[in-house]
Design a protein around this motif. Structure first.
Motif, mmCIF file in Angstrom:
data_model
loop_
_atom_site.group_PDB
_atom_site.id
_atom_site.type_symbol
_atom_site.label_atom_id
_atom_site.label_comp_id
_atom_site.label_asym_id
_atom_site.label_seq_id
_atom_site.Cartn_x
_atom_site.Cartn_y
_atom_site.Cartn_z
ATOM 1 N N ILE A 80 41.574 -46.058 -0.514
ATOM 2 C CA ILE A 80 41.421 -47.398 -1.076
ATOM 3 C C ILE A 80 39.952 -47.723 -1.320
ATOM 4 O O ILE A 80 39.575 -48.236 -2.381
ATOM 5 N N TYR A 81 39.110 -47.409 -0.324
ATOM 6 C CA TYR A 81 37.679 -47.701 -0.444
ATOM 7 C C TYR A 81 37.081 -46.978 -1.648
ATOM 8 O O TYR A 81 36.324 -47.567 -2.430
ATOM 9 N N GLY A 82 37.407 -45.692 -1.791
ATOM 10 C CA GLY A 82 36.858 -44.914 -2.895
ATOM 11 C C GLY A 82 37.276 -45.443 -4.249
ATOM 12 O O GLY A 82 36.470 -45.517 -5.186
ATOM 13 N N LYS A 83 38.552 -45.835 -4.375
ATOM 14 C CA LYS A 83 39.050 -46.357 -5.644
ATOM 15 C C LYS A 83 38.392 -47.677 -6.009
ATOM 16 O O LYS A 83 38.068 -47.928 -7.178
ATOM 17 N N VAL A 84 38.174 -48.527 -5.017
ATOM 18 C CA VAL A 84 37.644 -49.864 -5.270
ATOM 19 C C VAL A 84 36.125 -49.851 -5.451
ATOM 20 O O VAL A 84 35.590 -50.404 -6.428
ATOM 21 N N MET A 85 35.419 -49.211 -4.531
ATOM 22 C CA MET A 85 33.964 -49.305 -4.502
ATOM 23 C C MET A 85 33.263 -48.452 -5.559
ATOM 24 O O MET A 85 32.130 -48.748 -5.956
ATOM 25 N N PHE A 86 33.900 -47.392 -6.012
ATOM 26 C CA PHE A 86 33.231 -46.500 -6.964
ATOM 27 C C PHE A 86 33.870 -46.522 -8.347
ATOM 28 O O PHE A 86 33.583 -45.669 -9.182
ATOM 29 N N ARG A 87 34.705 -47.514 -8.613
ATOM 30 C CA ARG A 87 35.463 -47.531 -9.864
ATOM 31 C C ARG A 87 34.573 -47.694 -11.102
ATOM 32 O O ARG A 87 34.974 -47.323 -12.213
ATOM 33 N N LYS A 88 33.373 -48.260 -10.937
ATOM 34 C CA LYS A 88 32.487 -48.485 -12.076
ATOM 35 C C LYS A 88 31.581 -47.286 -12.376
ATOM 36 O O LYS A 88 30.820 -47.312 -13.344
ATOM 37 N N GLU A 89 31.651 -46.256 -11.542
ATOM 38 C CA GLU A 89 30.826 -45.071 -11.752
ATOM 39 C C GLU A 89 31.364 -44.246 -12.922
ATOM 40 O O GLU A 89 32.549 -44.304 -13.239
ATOM 41 N N PRO A 90 30.485 -43.451 -13.581
ATOM 42 C CA PRO A 90 30.965 -42.529 -14.618
ATOM 43 C C PRO A 90 32.038 -41.615 -14.038
ATOM 44 O O PRO A 90 32.041 -41.317 -12.842
ATOM 45 N N GLU A 91 32.942 -41.138 -14.894
ATOM 46 C CA GLU A 91 34.117 -40.404 -14.417
ATOM 47 C C GLU A 91 33.765 -39.230 -13.518
ATOM 48 O O GLU A 91 34.379 -39.033 -12.467
ATOM 49 N N GLY A 92 32.762 -38.429 -13.917
ATOM 50 C CA GLY A 92 32.386 -37.262 -13.121
ATOM 51 C C GLY A 92 31.919 -37.650 -11.730
ATOM 52 O O GLY A 92 32.323 -37.039 -10.733
ATOM 53 N N ARG A 93 31.085 -38.678 -11.637
ATOM 54 C CA ARG A 93 30.589 -39.130 -10.335
ATOM 55 C C ARG A 93 31.686 -39.824 -9.538
ATOM 56 O O ARG A 93 31.748 -39.697 -8.312
ATOM 57 N N TYR A 94 32.541 -40.557 -10.243
ATOM 58 C CA TYR A 94 33.636 -41.253 -9.568
ATOM 59 C C TYR A 94 34.519 -40.256 -8.825
ATOM 60 O O TYR A 94 34.886 -40.473 -7.663
#
Length: 305
Positions: A80-94
């Motif tokens: 959940i944390y990863g999906k929410v907190m990093f959702r605005k990152e570019p796809e590769g970094r996400y």
């Protein structure tokens, strides 16, 4: 502490070997790809299977159940944390950040540290703790990198992956306590023992193409803070509030504070994500863990009964 420092220094020396091999062109682009495939399709599955065969299925089942439930809760929180907190990152970094949040290097660093600090019981509890993470690494974690819009295709790709098959057969061996034939077990063990060296050499070869000045950026520092400090402290607070056994608490916190899994960079390279960024996360978090993990152990000694 000596065991911990020895393991971490070994990691960096192996990374340095891979870095040097790439710089002097002993490992080229095709060789790097071949090592990657060798790790993914042979060495890692053997390492997973061997880890399950080393786990015990008897002992204090109340503690086993406690640490298993804690580990499952941690995996749910990390997804959940990863999906929410990093959702605005570019796809590769996400993808790299999401996988790196779910999966740590506890499989390599965690077991020896748990055994060195807490003895044989600590090792068994650590092995139980790692079961949900191993499943997540090669199920939803793998789907992070290999997923597609076709859910059935993604499911088929994940279920038939050698690492998932290794988890399945490992569970069977753990539950039934069936012993593999001696020569088969020795072969798997030999290949499993090559995991650390090949993974770190591969990461070193990837690192050879990464500018060192970009190693400690805001993004990698933030990820390292989440992986090494925020998560273990949240888990410690939750365990204390729930009145969890002190040994179970300590092992859960120490294992939760491990650096990024080295396989993050390997999968990023395999599935054409941002392998350089993943490598920076792995290397920086591992470097910082030389300081943070001993401090966690000191903290636990002072504040956990």
């Amino acid at each position: 502490m000596k065991t911990l420092l020895t393991l971490q220094l070994t990691i960096f020396l192996l990374v340095a070997v891979g870095f040097l091999m790439k710089k002097i062109h002993i490992i080229g682009p095709q060789g790097q790809k071949n090592i990657n495939d060798l790790v993914i399709y042979l060495i890692l599955p053997c390492n997973i299977l061997h880890a399950f065969t080393q786990s015990a299925a008897d002992g204090n089942f109340i503690k086993y159940l406690e640490i298993l439930l804690i580990s499952i809760g941690i995996q749910v929180f990390c997804v959940i944390y990863g999906k929410v907190m990093f959702r605005k990152e570019p796809e590769g970094r996400y993808k790299c950040l999401q996988y790196g949040t779910i999966c740590s290097n506890a499989g390599f660093l965690g077991n020896p540290i748990a055994e060195g600090i807490y003895g044989a019981e600590g090792l068994v509890l650590a092995s139980v703790y790692l079961i949900p993470q191993r499943i997540m690494m090669w199920s939803s974690g793998l789907a992070v990198f290999s997923g597609s819009s076709d859910k059935m295709k993604t499911l088929k790709k994940v279920v038939t992956h050698p690492c998932i098959l290794a988890v399945f057969f490992g569970f069977v061996l753990l539950i039934t306590q069936v012993q593999l034939p001696g020569v088969v077990n020795q072969t798997i063990k030999t290949l499993a023992n090559a995991n650390t060296a090949t993974c770190m050499i591969l990461i070193g070869s990837i690192l050879a193409g990464v500018p060192f000045k970009s190693l400690a950026g805001k993004d990698t520092l933030y990820y390292s803070f989440v992986r090494l400090i925020l998560m273990p402290l949240l888990i410690w607070g939750g365990c204390r509030l729930a009145g969890i056994d002190s040994l179970v608490t300590n092992i859960s916190v120490v294992l939760a504070g491990m650096p990024a899994a080295s396989v993050t960079a390997i999968l990023a390279e395999k599935y054409d994500s941002d392998a350089e960024f993943a490598t920076r996360c792995v290397v920086l978090s591992t470097l910082l863990s030389v300081v943070t993990v001993p401090l966690l152990c000191i903290f636990l000694t002072a504040f956990t009964a």
